[in-house]
Motif scaffolding. Structure first.
Motif, PDB file in Angstrom:
ATOM      1  N   SER A 193       3.861  -6.387  -6.488  1.00 51.21           N
ATOM      2  CA  SER A 193       2.410  -6.226  -6.435  1.00 51.21           C
ATOM      3  C   SER A 193       2.040  -5.113  -5.449  1.00 51.21           C
ATOM      4  CB  SER A 193       1.760  -7.538  -5.992  1.00 51.21           C
ATOM      5  OG  SER A 193       2.234  -7.879  -4.698  1.00 51.21           O
ATOM      6  N   PHE A 194       0.846  -4.574  -5.653  1.00 49.22           N
ATOM      7  CA  PHE A 194       0.335  -3.602  -4.698  1.00 49.22           C
ATOM      8  C   PHE A 194      -1.177  -3.769  -4.604  1.00 49.22           C
ATOM      9  CE2 PHE A 194      -0.452  -1.428  -8.606  1.00 49.22           C
ATOM     10  CZ  PHE A 194      -1.474  -0.508  -8.370  1.00 49.22           C
ATOM     11  N   ASP A 195      -1.728  -3.252  -3.518  1.00 48.38           N
ATOM     12  CA  ASP A 195      -3.144  -3.446  -3.192  1.00 48.38           C
ATOM     13  C   ASP A 195      -3.988  -2.420  -3.962  1.00 48.38           C
ATOM     14  OD1 ASP A 195      -5.566  -3.953  -2.113  1.00 48.38           O
ATOM     15  OD2 ASP A 195      -5.000  -3.642  -0.018  1.00 48.38           O
ATOM     16  N   GLY A 196      -4.363  -2.755  -5.199  1.00 47.39           N
ATOM     17  CA  GLY A 196      -5.115  -1.838  -6.041  1.00 47.39           C
ATOM     18  C   GLY A 196      -6.447  -1.411  -5.457  1.00 47.39           C
ATOM     19  N   PRO A 197      -7.295  -2.355  -5.003  1.00 48.34           N
ATOM     20  CA  PRO A 197      -8.607  -1.952  -4.468  1.00 48.34           C
ATOM     21  C   PRO A 197      -8.509  -0.956  -3.305  1.00 48.34           C
ATOM     22  CG  PRO A 197      -8.544  -4.314  -4.876  1.00 48.34           C
ATOM     23  CD  PRO A 197      -7.153  -3.815  -5.095  1.00 48.34           C
ATOM     24  N   TYR A 198      -7.402  -1.026  -2.550  1.00 49.92           N
ATOM     25  CA  TYR A 198      -7.249  -0.110  -1.411  1.00 49.92           C
ATOM     26  C   TYR A 198      -7.246   1.347  -1.857  1.00 49.92           C
ATOM     27  CZ  TYR A 198      -4.906   2.305   2.452  1.00 49.92           C
ATOM     28  OH  TYR A 198      -4.570   3.182   3.446  1.00 49.92           O
ATOM     29  N   PHE A 199      -6.774   1.600  -3.090  1.00 54.24           N
ATOM     30  CA  PHE A 199      -6.633   2.973  -3.566  1.00 54.24           C
ATOM     31  C   PHE A 199      -7.811   3.444  -4.427  1.00 54.24           C
ATOM     32  CE2 PHE A 199      -2.230   1.448  -3.031  1.00 54.24           C
ATOM     33  CZ  PHE A 199      -1.777   2.398  -2.120  1.00 54.24           C
ATOM     34  N   ASN A 200      -8.811   2.574  -4.601  1.00 53.53           N
ATOM     35  CA  ASN A 200      -9.897   2.907  -5.529  1.00 53.53           C
ATOM     36  C   ASN A 200     -10.582   4.233  -5.194  1.00 53.53           C
ATOM     37  OD1 ASN A 200      -9.518   0.712  -7.141  1.00 53.53           O
ATOM     38  ND2 ASN A 200     -11.137  -0.534  -6.221  1.00 53.53           N
ATOM     39  N   ASP A 201     -10.798   4.524  -3.930  1.00 51.62           N
ATOM     40  CA  ASP A 201     -11.523   5.731  -3.538  1.00 51.62           C
ATOM     41  C   ASP A 201     -10.593   6.878  -3.144  1.00 51.62           C
ATOM     42  OD1 ASP A 201     -13.968   4.448  -3.931  1.00 51.62           O
ATOM     43  OD2 ASP A 201     -13.944   3.613  -1.899  1.00 51.62           O
ATOM     44  N   GLN A 202      -9.294   6.686  -3.283  1.00 49.64           N
ATOM     45  CA  GLN A 202      -8.340   7.735  -2.914  1.00 49.64           C
ATOM     46  C   GLN A 202      -7.987   8.544  -4.164  1.00 49.64           C
ATOM     47  OE1 GLN A 202      -5.156   6.658  -0.233  1.00 49.64           O
ATOM     48  NE2 GLN A 202      -6.195   4.755   0.354  1.00 49.64           N
ATOM     49  N   HIS A 203      -8.871   9.477  -4.488  1.00 49.81           N
ATOM     50  CA  HIS A 203      -8.769  10.181  -5.760  1.00 49.81           C
ATOM     51  C   HIS A 203      -7.504  11.036  -5.852  1.00 49.81           C
ATOM     52  CE1 HIS A 203     -12.754   8.772  -6.623  1.00 49.81           C
ATOM     53  NE2 HIS A 203     -13.249   9.352  -5.538  1.00 49.81           N
ATOM     54  N   ASP A 204      -7.077  11.617  -4.737  1.00 48.75           N
ATOM     55  CA  ASP A 204      -5.862  12.432  -4.774  1.00 48.75           C
ATOM     56  C   ASP A 204      -4.653  11.584  -5.144  1.00 48.75           C
ATOM     57  OD1 ASP A 204      -7.317  14.626  -4.065  1.00 48.75           O
ATOM     58  OD2 ASP A 204      -6.767  14.572  -1.944  1.00 48.75           O
ATOM     59  N   VAL A 205      -4.619  10.376  -4.617  1.00 48.80           N
ATOM     60  CA  VAL A 205      -3.502   9.475  -4.926  1.00 48.80           C
ATOM     61  C   VAL A 205      -3.528   9.093  -6.399  1.00 48.80           C
ATOM     62  CG1 VAL A 205      -2.507   7.205  -4.473  1.00 48.80           C
ATOM     63  CG2 VAL A 205      -3.387   8.583  -2.577  1.00 48.80           C
ATOM     64  N   VAL A 206      -4.697   8.735  -6.882  1.00 48.74           N
ATOM     65  CA  VAL A 206      -4.819   8.349  -8.295  1.00 48.74           C
ATOM     66  C   VAL A 206      -4.465   9.526  -9.210  1.00 48.74           C
ATOM     67  CG1 VAL A 206      -6.421   7.568 -10.071  1.00 48.74           C
ATOM     68  CG2 VAL A 206      -6.529   6.582  -7.773  1.00 48.74           C
ATOM     69  N   ASP A 207      -4.906  10.731  -8.852  1.00 50.32           N
ATOM     70  CA  ASP A 207      -4.559  11.913  -9.646  1.00 50.32           C
ATOM     71  C   ASP A 207      -3.047  12.121  -9.674  1.00 50.32           C
ATOM     72  OD1 ASP A 207      -7.200  12.398 -10.191  1.00 50.32           O
ATOM     73  OD2 ASP A 207      -7.445  13.952  -8.667  1.00 50.32           O
ATOM     74  N   ARG A 240       0.836  -1.205   0.000  1.00 53.39           N
ATOM     75  CA  ARG A 240       0.000   0.000   0.000  1.00 53.39           C
ATOM     76  C   ARG A 240       0.869   1.252   0.000  1.00 53.39           C
ATOM     77  NH1 ARG A 240      -5.045  -1.426   4.170  1.00 53.39           N
ATOM     78  NH2 ARG A 240      -5.860  -3.183   2.947  1.00 53.39           N
ATOM     79  N   ASP A 241       2.057   1.119  -0.519  1.00 55.16           N
ATOM     80  CA  ASP A 241       3.025   2.226  -0.535  1.00 55.16           C
ATOM     81  C   ASP A 241       2.797   3.079  -1.791  1.00 55.16           C
ATOM     82  OD1 ASP A 241       5.358   3.843  -0.790  1.00 55.16           O
ATOM     83  OD2 ASP A 241       6.388   2.470   0.574  1.00 55.16           O
ATOM     84  N   ILE A 242       2.355   4.314  -1.599  1.00 54.99           N
ATOM     85  CA  ILE A 242       2.069   5.205  -2.722  1.00 54.99           C
ATOM     86  C   ILE A 242       3.335   5.508  -3.510  1.00 54.99           C
ATOM     87  CG2 ILE A 242       1.260   7.524  -3.317  1.00 54.99           C
ATOM     88  CD1 ILE A 242      -0.468   7.408  -0.773  1.00 54.99           C
ATOM     89  N   THR A 243       4.428   5.734  -2.788  1.00 57.84           N
ATOM     90  CA  THR A 243       5.688   6.101  -3.438  1.00 57.84           C
ATOM     91  C   THR A 243       6.205   4.977  -4.341  1.00 57.84           C
ATOM     92  OG1 THR A 243       6.229   7.468  -1.518  1.00 57.84           O
ATOM     93  CG2 THR A 243       8.033   6.925  -3.001  1.00 57.84           C
ATOM     94  N   ALA A 244       5.983   3.723  -3.933  1.00 61.09           N
ATOM     95  CA  ALA A 244       6.471   2.599  -4.735  1.00 61.09           C
ATOM     96  C   ALA A 244       5.843   2.604  -6.122  1.00 61.09           C
ATOM     97  CB  ALA A 244       6.160   1.285  -4.014  1.00 61.09           C
ATOM     98  N   VAL A 245       4.559   2.889  -6.209  1.00 57.92           N
ATOM     99  CA  VAL A 245       3.886   2.940  -7.507  1.00 57.92           C
ATOM    100  C   VAL A 245       4.423   4.114  -8.330  1.00 57.92           C
ATOM    101  CG1 VAL A 245       1.654   3.173  -8.668  1.00 57.92           C
ATOM    102  CG2 VAL A 245       1.833   1.872  -6.543  1.00 57.92           C
ATOM    103  N   THR A 246       4.630   5.246  -7.680  1.00 60.91           N
ATOM    104  CA  THR A 246       5.184   6.415  -8.374  1.00 60.91           C
ATOM    105  C   THR A 246       6.546   6.083  -8.967  1.00 60.91           C
ATOM    106  OG1 THR A 246       4.035   7.876  -6.825  1.00 60.91           O
ATOM    107  CG2 THR A 246       5.825   8.836  -8.107  1.00 60.91           C
ATOM    108  N   TYR A 247       7.407   5.443  -8.171  1.00 60.44           N
ATOM    109  CA  TYR A 247       8.743   5.084  -8.659  1.00 60.44           C
ATOM    110  C   TYR A 247       8.652   4.095  -9.819  1.00 60.44           C
ATOM    111  CZ  TYR A 247      10.940   7.273  -4.578  1.00 60.44           C
ATOM    112  OH  TYR A 247      11.388   8.165  -3.639  1.00 60.44           O
ATOM    113  N   PHE A 248       7.729   3.150  -9.719  1.00 61.01           N
ATOM    114  CA  PHE A 248       7.574   2.178 -10.814  1.00 61.01           C
ATOM    115  C   PHE A 248       7.211   2.871 -12.128  1.00 61.01           C
ATOM    116  CE2 PHE A 248       4.411  -0.140 -13.344  1.00 61.01           C
ATOM    117  CZ  PHE A 248       5.216  -1.151 -13.856  1.00 61.01           C
ATOM    118  N   LEU A 249       6.287   3.809 -12.070  1.00 58.81           N
ATOM    119  CA  LEU A 249       5.883   4.523 -13.287  1.00 58.81           C
ATOM    120  C   LEU A 249       7.056   5.270 -13.906  1.00 58.81           C
ATOM    121  CD1 LEU A 249       2.446   5.960 -12.055  1.00 58.81           C
ATOM    122  CD2 LEU A 249       2.799   4.088 -13.680  1.00 58.81           C
ATOM    123  N   ILE A 250       7.880   5.889 -13.060  1.00 58.42           N
ATOM    124  CA  ILE A 250       9.032   6.642 -13.559  1.00 58.42           C
ATOM    125  C   ILE A 250      10.038   5.708 -14.216  1.00 58.42           C
ATOM    126  CG2 ILE A 250      11.027   8.015 -12.837  1.00 58.42           C
ATOM    127  CD1 ILE A 250       9.235   9.190 -10.614  1.00 58.42           C
TER     128      ILE A 250
END
Length: 772
Positions: free
Chosen positions: A440-454, A410-420
């Motif tokens: 892997s990361f917990d996708g459903p956990y972030f479904n309603d976190q719009h700021d994170v997805v943005d 559930r690490d937001i930064t890990a996904v950001t680093y992966f995209l870069i």
């Protein structure tokens, strides 16, 4: 107003009220402070009959300050200020009291200047300076000298203002200067005043003097990041440009790149001048100098606006921050980010690489894995931009692997680093390796976190643009089996426009409309609308330029608006050959801009084209709206009969086709009717206008459906626009027309009519219509 006082002679509640007023003003509650002074003191006295009393003088001082000496305030601030001045003189004559004399002089100065009585106010200011000197208040006298310089500058006595401002700063030395934010604000005002009078060398000398002495440098460094200082710069800049236009319009400037010809960046010029007495290559580490240099390099256009070397000062801030014994991990990280901002701005990849490596060396052994990984990824990005692909991808993969040891699913930064990192591999055609990165990361956990997805979407878009640029620059001819690569290369030429558009839209989202408009102008200024190829992001930037001209800058004329509007229409024809809704909306927008810029023939032709477009497609309501726009374009150009015919027929058809159960369509019908009312009334057809007005209002019911408040706001906005347009039309075409209608209203002042007449550049007058 805090000073030594003689024994209290009024009741204790009055003394407490004065202390309370001081506290309220300090907390920003000016209205409450003013009300308290009126309730406790002023309502019991009259300035013509009140006896001299120290506490009442203080009360007047607080009251005048609380109401900002507004002449419209009740009771009259100026009348009471004159009383306070006279009372202070009498009290001082009875027994020397320089403190009460200071309050009286300062209060009268404030009230006179606010009331527009400049000469008398400046005389009072000079007296207040002398009182401060007599009291031994050197800092207070200096501050009032700076205020005097600003006040002289405001009324155009520029030479005196310059002398006063420079003289006020003479006492500044290496000894000590306990400057407040108000002091710095006064210095900033005097610097900008000198600039606005083309005294650039004097302004630079003044600022350099401030930066030379340790005490003044430390005082300024303490406030450079204060919001009030930046707000002051943004507020004063347009005011001083107005001063130049009013008082120095016919003067030539010896400086080829006169800062007044440039928009903004007064802060960059001020701080750059303060740094001019130091050498970024040899200056020792100093906290105050680091703060000032950091603030300077953070201005995006510091290089264009000043002689100071932003790159050299960015290097100094980083090198000096790393050398400070007290520097911690956060300090080093912040200095690294600032330095990289400048190296990226200059596209100096090697300097960025060196900055990252120096930061890594300083952090190793002191920082945790997360901080080290962040710097390693910044290093990988700079290596990648420089074309050092093997080293860049190795660093990026190693950083990602290191971060895997501390991240969670559930690490937001890990996904950001992966995209870069994935985009970096894709940019080098190493697509299979890119797909194997990350865990892997917990996708459903972030479904309603719009700021994170943005945030992820923003990171993805930026990484995608970087990938396009890298592939186009370093791997354009490499054969790749990936189908998307060819498409990416084809769109890579648009990357600079896409970056600019993203920046502009972000400014709009932050409601920084003026900054967004400036960014639009800056991007388009480097391009030629006649020769630029059709590009969707560039066309969208051109549309932003049109929107600003039509909706936000009415009455202003920018000669680049119409050429870029024509470019946007040409690009729309190329990119949207089927002419969808966007094509027609752009035509309507361009017609409005053309009307506002006096290109009436082009506006009429465009509005007619949009009308025919909707009509040919059977979109009845849209066609009626476009026909009303055509009527407006004809009306503005002085083709009154044609305009009336189109508007009348469109209004009649609109009433027939609208759905009375739809509140939005009812509002559309009302606005169409009000448009016709003004078109008719402007040309003295008042009986017809009144009949249409009556029918429009009778057929409209705001209703209780959702959105009623928005509809009411739109109604008010459109009515203001109609009235503004009517003033211009009557001043231009019917100013001297005889009219005997009982419903006529003559509301055009002769002295203002000339300013309302639009400039008609290309009107082909119809019979019976003679444009002014």
């Amino acid at each position: 107003m805090s000073r030594f006082r003689r024994p209290v002679r009024l009741r204790l509640t009055g003394r407490r009220a004065l202390n309370r007023a001081e506290q309220l003003l300090g907390d920003g509650h000016a209205a409450e402070a003013a009300a308290l002074m009126v309730k406790t003191y002023l309502r019991h006295e009259h300035p013509r009959t009140a006896a001299p009393h120290e506490d009442l003088v203080d009360a007047v001082g607080w009251y005048v300050q609380a109401v900002g000496a507004d002449p419209a305030a009740v009771p009259d601030p100026l009348a009471w200020a004159r009383w306070a001045y006279t009372a202070a003189q009498q009290l001082h004559a009875d027994g020397p009291d320089l403190d009460v004399l200071q309050v009286g002089a300062d209060t009268l100065t404030h009230a006179l200047l606010r009331a527009g009585q400049s000469e008398e106010g400046i005389a009072a200011r000079r007296e207040s300076i002398q009182v401060a000197v007599s009291r031994g208040d050197t800092a207070g006298a200096q501050r009032r000298h700076l205020y005097l310089a600003s006040e002289l500058h405001l009324i155009g006595r520029c030479a005196e203002a310059a002398d006063e401002g420079i003289a006020a700063l003479e006492p500044i030395s290496g000894a000590d200067w306990a400057a407040t934010t108000d002091d710095i604000s006064a210095v900033v005002g005097n610097f900008m005043g000198l600039e606005s009078c083309h005294r650039h060398d004097t302004a630079a000398t003044l600022a350099a003097r401030l930066g030379r002495h340790p005490a003044s440098l430390a005082a300024i460094a303490d406030v450079v990041f204060e919001p009030d200082i930046q707000k002051l710069l943004n507020t004063l800049a347009p005011a001083f440009r107005t001063h130049t236009a009013q008082h120095h319009a016919d003067e030539s400037c010896d400086q080829p790149d006169c800062p007044l010809a440039l928009d903004g960046a007064v802060g960059a010029r001020l701080y750059g001048a303060m740094l001019s007495s130091h050498d970024p290559d040899t200056a020792p580490p100093d906290v105050a100098l680091i703060r000032l240099a950091t603030r300077f390099v953070m201005f995006p256009d510091a290089d264009q606006q000043t002689a100071a070397d932003a790159a050299a000062w960015a290097s100094y801030t980083h090198r000096a921050s790393l050398a400070l014994p007290t520097a911690g991990v956060d300090d080093i990280t912040a200095a690294t980010v600032v330095a990289l901002t400048v190296t990226d701005r200059h596209r100096n990849h090697q300097a960025g690489i060196d900055t990252c490596r120096a930061a890594l060396a300083a952090l190793t052994g002191h920082a945790g894995i997360s901080d080290l990984v962040a710097v390693r990824l910044r290093l990988a990005q700079r290596l990648h931009r420089a074309g050092c692909c093997t080293d860049a991808l190795a660093e990026a993969a190693a950083a990602l692997t290191a971060y895997d040891t501390v991240r969670t699913d559930r690490d937001i930064t890990a996904v950001t680093y992966f995209l870069i990192v994935a985009a970096m591999f894709d940019g080098c055609h190493r697509h299979q390796e890119a797909r194997g990165l990350g865990g892997s990361f917990d996708g459903p956990y972030f479904n309603d976190q719009h700021d994170v997805v943005d945030h992820w979407l923003d990171t993805f878009e930026e990484s995608r643009l970087s990938m396009f640029e890298h592939t186009r620059t370093f791997h354009p001819d490499q054969v790749c089996a990936e189908q998307t690569c060819a498409k990416n290369l084809a769109t890579a030429a648009d990357v600079p426009h896409q970056r600019a558009l993203r920046h502009i839209m972000k400014l709009y989202e932050e409601h920084r409309v003026a900054d967004a408009a400036q960014a639009v102008r800056r991007h388009l200024a480097a391009l030629d609308p006649e020769t630029s190829p059709a590009s969707r992001p560039l066309a969208e930037i051109a549309v932003c330029h049109l929107v600003n001209a039509v909706e936000r800058a009415q009455g202003e004329r920018d000669e680049s608006v119409l050429p870029w509007g024509r470019y946007a229409r040409r690009a729309a024809d190329a990119l949207d050959p089927d002419r969808g809704t966007g094509w027609a909306d752009l035509g309507t927008l361009f017609a409005g801009a053309a009307t506002g810029h006096g290109a009436h023939t082009e506006a009429i032709a465009t509005a007619h084209e949009v009308w025919q477009h909707y009509h040919s497609r059977g979109d009845t309501l849209a066609a009626l709206g476009a026909r009303l726009d055509l009527a407006t374009a004809l009306h503005t150009a002085g083709h009154c009969d044609n305009a009336r015919q189109h508007a009348t027929e469109a209004w009649t058809a609109t009433r027939y086709h609208l759905d009375p159960t739809d509140p939005e369509q009812r509002l559309t019908g009302l606005l169409a009717g009000m448009n016709l009312v003004h078109l008719l009334g402007d040309c003295h057809h008042h009986d017809e206008a009144f009949a249409v007005l009556k029918q429009s209002i009778e057929s409209y019911d705001s209703g209780a459906e959702p959105g009623v408040e928005q509809r009411e706001r739109r109604w008010q906005q459109e009515c203001r626009r109609f009235i503004w347009r009517s003033h211009r039309h009557r001043a231009a075409f019917h100013r001297d027309d005889p009219c005997h209608g009982e419903r006529d209203h003559d509301d055009i002042a002769p002295e203002s009519a000339a300013t309302l007449v639009p400039t008609h550049l290309d009107i082909a007058a119809l019979p019976g219509v003679v444009p002014s």
